[in-house]
Design a protein around this motif. Structure first.
Motif, PDB file in Angstrom:
ATOM      1  N   LEU A 185     -30.477  18.096 -22.072  1.00 27.09           N
ATOM      2  CA  LEU A 185     -29.346  17.421 -21.452  1.00 27.09           C
ATOM      3  C   LEU A 185     -29.380  15.953 -21.873  1.00 27.09           C
ATOM      4  N   LEU A 186     -28.317  15.480 -22.538  1.00 22.64           N
ATOM      5  CA  LEU A 186     -28.241  14.101 -23.021  1.00 22.64           C
ATOM      6  C   LEU A 186     -27.193  13.325 -22.257  1.00 22.64           C
ATOM      7  N   ARG A 187     -27.477  12.049 -22.037  1.00 17.42           N
ATOM      8  CA  ARG A 187     -26.502  11.137 -21.438  1.00 17.42           C
ATOM      9  C   ARG A 187     -26.648   9.801 -22.159  1.00 17.42           C
ATOM     10  N   PHE A 188     -25.546   9.274 -22.693  1.00 21.05           N
ATOM     11  CA  PHE A 188     -25.562   8.005 -23.415  1.00 21.05           C
ATOM     12  C   PHE A 188     -25.280   6.878 -22.437  1.00 21.05           C
TER      13      PHE A 188
ATOM     14  N   TYR B  43     -24.118  15.727 -21.805  1.00 18.08           N
ATOM     15  CA  TYR B  43     -23.860  16.765 -22.803  1.00 18.08           C
ATOM     16  C   TYR B  43     -25.042  17.726 -22.836  1.00 18.08           C
ATOM     17  N   LEU B  44     -24.739  19.012 -22.874  1.00 17.34           N
ATOM     18  CA  LEU B  44     -25.765  20.041 -22.946  1.00 17.34           C
ATOM     19  C   LEU B  44     -25.841  20.529 -24.390  1.00 17.34           C
TER      20      LEU B  44
ATOM     21  N   ASP C 298     -22.094   3.058 -29.058  1.00 22.40           N
ATOM     22  CA  ASP C 298     -22.467   1.820 -28.387  1.00 22.40           C
ATOM     23  C   ASP C 298     -23.596   1.993 -27.378  1.00 22.40           C
ATOM     24  N   ALA C 299     -24.247   3.119 -27.382  1.00 25.37           N
ATOM     25  CA  ALA C 299     -25.307   3.381 -26.395  1.00 25.37           C
ATOM     26  C   ALA C 299     -26.541   2.533 -26.678  1.00 25.37           C
ATOM     27  N   ASP C 300     -27.026   1.863 -25.642  1.00 29.02           N
ATOM     28  CA  ASP C 300     -28.273   1.099 -25.728  1.00 29.02           C
ATOM     29  C   ASP C 300     -29.465   1.995 -25.414  1.00 29.02           C
ATOM     30  N   PHE C 301     -29.189   3.023 -24.607  1.00 31.28           N
ATOM     31  CA  PHE C 301     -30.218   3.961 -24.170  1.00 31.28           C
ATOM     32  C   PHE C 301     -29.640   5.372 -24.175  1.00 31.28           C
ATOM     33  N   VAL C 302     -30.524   6.355 -24.294  1.00 29.79           N
ATOM     34  CA  VAL C 302     -30.115   7.753 -24.186  1.00 29.79           C
ATOM     35  C   VAL C 302     -31.083   8.436 -23.229  1.00 29.79           C
ATOM     36  N   GLN C 303     -30.531   9.096 -22.234  1.00 27.72           N
ATOM     37  CA  GLN C 303     -31.336   9.846 -21.279  1.00 27.72           C
ATOM     38  C   GLN C 303     -31.440  11.279 -21.780  1.00 27.72           C
ATOM     39  N   VAL C 304     -32.659  11.758 -21.972  1.00 27.71           N
ATOM     40  CA  VAL C 304     -32.906  13.119 -22.441  1.00 27.71           C
ATOM     41  C   VAL C 304     -33.691  13.846 -21.357  1.00 27.71           C
ATOM     42  N   ASN C 305     -33.075  14.839 -20.750  1.00 28.47           N
ATOM     43  CA  ASN C 305     -33.723  15.592 -19.672  1.00 28.47           C
ATOM     44  C   ASN C 305     -34.321  14.683 -18.605  1.00 28.47           C
ATOM     45  N   GLY C 306     -33.587  13.630 -18.263  1.00 28.57           N
ATOM     46  CA  GLY C 306     -34.014  12.734 -17.190  1.00 28.57           C
ATOM     47  C   GLY C 306     -34.895  11.581 -17.620  1.00 28.57           C
TER      48      GLY C 306
ATOM     49  N   ASP D  82     -29.125  15.754 -41.547  1.00 29.54           N
ATOM     50  CA  ASP D  82     -29.112  14.286 -41.507  1.00 29.54           C
ATOM     51  C   ASP D  82     -29.506  13.788 -40.121  1.00 29.54           C
ATOM     52  N   VAL D  83     -30.354  12.782 -40.081  1.00 22.69           N
ATOM     53  CA  VAL D  83     -30.744  12.166 -38.813  1.00 22.69           C
ATOM     54  C   VAL D  83     -29.550  11.383 -38.279  1.00 22.69           C
ATOM     55  N   VAL D  84     -29.184  11.651 -37.028  1.00 22.35           N
ATOM     56  CA  VAL D  84     -28.073  10.939 -36.402  1.00 22.35           C
ATOM     57  C   VAL D  84     -28.511  10.136 -35.180  1.00 22.35           C
ATOM     58  N   MET D  85     -29.763  10.347 -34.737  1.00 24.64           N
ATOM     59  CA  MET D  85     -30.231   9.625 -33.562  1.00 24.64           C
ATOM     60  C   MET D  85     -31.752   9.513 -33.573  1.00 24.64           C
ATOM     61  N   GLU D  86     -32.242   8.274 -33.420  1.00 30.74           N
ATOM     62  CA  GLU D  86     -33.673   8.024 -33.257  1.00 30.74           C
ATOM     63  C   GLU D  86     -33.858   7.268 -31.954  1.00 30.74           C
ATOM     64  N   LEU D  87     -34.741   7.770 -31.116  1.00 24.58           N
ATOM     65  CA  LEU D  87     -34.968   7.194 -29.790  1.00 24.58           C
ATOM     66  C   LEU D  87     -36.431   6.828 -29.631  1.00 24.58           C
TER      67      LEU D  87
END
Length: 77
Positions: free
Chosen positions: A67-70, A60-61, A3-11, A30-35
C-alpha cells in the motif's frame, strides 16, 4: 507522485530519493522510485507500479499487496 517528498509504504514513511512518473518512454524494468529510511533503501520499477489501484484517501494498492501513499511536506507561514 512527482512532487512527493515522502512515500508511505505499508505504514512506514520513507524519504524520496528519486521519482519518475512512468510514461511511454519508460520500460517495465526502469527504476521509477527510490526511497530511503536511514540506511535502508527501497527501489520500485515501473512493472511494480503498473496496474496500481487507487483505494481512496490518497493510497494506491500495488499488485504485490503493498500500500503506497505519496506525501508532501507542509509549509507553515
Amino acid at each position: 507522485m512527482r512532487d512527493a517528498d515522502f512515500v508511505q509504504v505499508n505504514g512506514i514513511v520513507f524519504e524520496t530519493g528519486y521519482l519518475r512518473a512512468p510514461d511511454e518512454a519508460t520500460f517495465a524494468d526502469d527504476v521509477v522510485m527510490e526511497l530511503k529510511l536511514g540506511e535502508t533503501e527501497v527501489t520500485f520499477v515501473r512493472e511494480e507500479l503498473d496496474g496500481a489501484e487507487y483505494v481512496g484517501d490518497g493510497a494506491y494498492l500495488l499488485k504485490s499487496g503493498a500500500l503506497l501513499r505519496f506525501l508532501t511536506s507542509a509549509t507553515i507561514h
